[in-house]
Design an enzyme around this catalytic site. Sequence first.
Site, PDB file in Angstrom:
ATOM      1  N   ASN A  53       0.863  -1.175   0.000  1.00  0.00           N
ATOM      2  CA  ASN A  53       0.000   0.000   0.000  1.00  0.00           C
ATOM      3  C   ASN A  53       0.900   1.226   0.000  1.00  0.00           C
ATOM      4  OD1 ASN A  53      -1.807   2.066   0.407  1.00  0.00           O
ATOM      5  ND2 ASN A  53      -2.500   1.370   2.422  1.00  0.00           N
ATOM      6  N   ASN A  80       2.968   4.916 -10.688  1.00  0.00           N
ATOM      7  CA  ASN A  80       1.746   4.783 -11.459  1.00  0.00           C
ATOM      8  C   ASN A  80       0.500   4.542 -10.597  1.00  0.00           C
ATOM      9  OD1 ASN A  80       0.138   4.051 -14.007  1.00  0.00           O
ATOM     10  ND2 ASN A  80       0.057   2.125 -12.872  1.00  0.00           N
ATOM     11  N   SER A 132      -2.187  13.023 -15.277  1.00  0.00           N
ATOM     12  CA  SER A 132      -3.419  12.794 -16.034  1.00  0.00           C
ATOM     13  C   SER A 132      -3.790  14.048 -16.808  1.00  0.00           C
ATOM     14  CB  SER A 132      -4.567  12.432 -15.083  1.00  0.00           C
ATOM     15  OG  SER A 132      -5.811  12.440 -15.754  1.00  0.00           O
ATOM     16  N   TYR A 145      -9.170  14.189  -7.481  1.00  0.00           N
ATOM     17  CA  TYR A 145      -8.265  13.578  -8.459  1.00  0.00           C
ATOM     18  C   TYR A 145      -7.465  14.653  -9.205  1.00  0.00           C
ATOM     19  CZ  TYR A 145      -6.781  10.355 -12.184  1.00  0.00           C
ATOM     20  OH  TYR A 145      -6.050   9.600 -13.060  1.00  0.00           O
TER      21      TYR A 145
END
Length: 239
Positions: A53, A80, A132, A145
């Site tokens: 984790n 990633n 992203s 996000y």
Amino acid sequence: MRFDGRLAVVTGAAAGIGRCVSEMLAAKGASVIAVDIAEIVYEAANITPYKLNVADATACADFYAWIIEKFSNIDILVNNAGVTRDAMTAKMTDEQWDLVVDVNLKGIFNLTRYIGPHMERTGGGSIINISSVVGEFGNIGQANYAATKSAVYGLTTTWAKEFARKGVPVRVNAISPGYTMTDILKTVPQDLLDKFAKQTMLGRLGQPEEIAKAILFLASDDASYITGHNLSVNGGMRL
């Protein structure tokens, strides 16, 4: 591009982009430690799965110690691992916000705080942080996000300066994928996928292999003069 004799650490390696990167690096000669919170199995003998984790700082410290004891060198790090917990800002819970920040942002810090200085001490390396298109342009319902993926750019440019400040060739770059056909998108209704595809210059969504090839390029000696850069791999996305 060959990676013989090099050790790569890839997080979020159970599926999608992470799995493609791990398999491609292994096929080109690298020894790969494929990291994920889920149990993962690979057929290639030069890929070692490791359950981790990345949001757990103590576990990451233990993982780094294990690498150094078992392999000694670390040449490539692909940050990633990431999660989404989407909601409009007015309805977003503390749990949704905290989980995304812990995995997408703190998770990158937890590993790079050890591996970046290690590369600096041992003569160089390449770190690729996965951001992203949402980090570049934002997106409705993804404040958590978008915030983490935008923050990746700040980490990338800062680390590109920090780890190379003594003249050591540690390169740190980011890649910002567009909408890519991973398992997450496979649950999205087709009409929305078609809408996303129309927002690109190329008129289609990306494939994990296309993002992985860009990662391999930045990890390779072919990109030896590229650092502190964000590479958008999104088919000409227009949000």
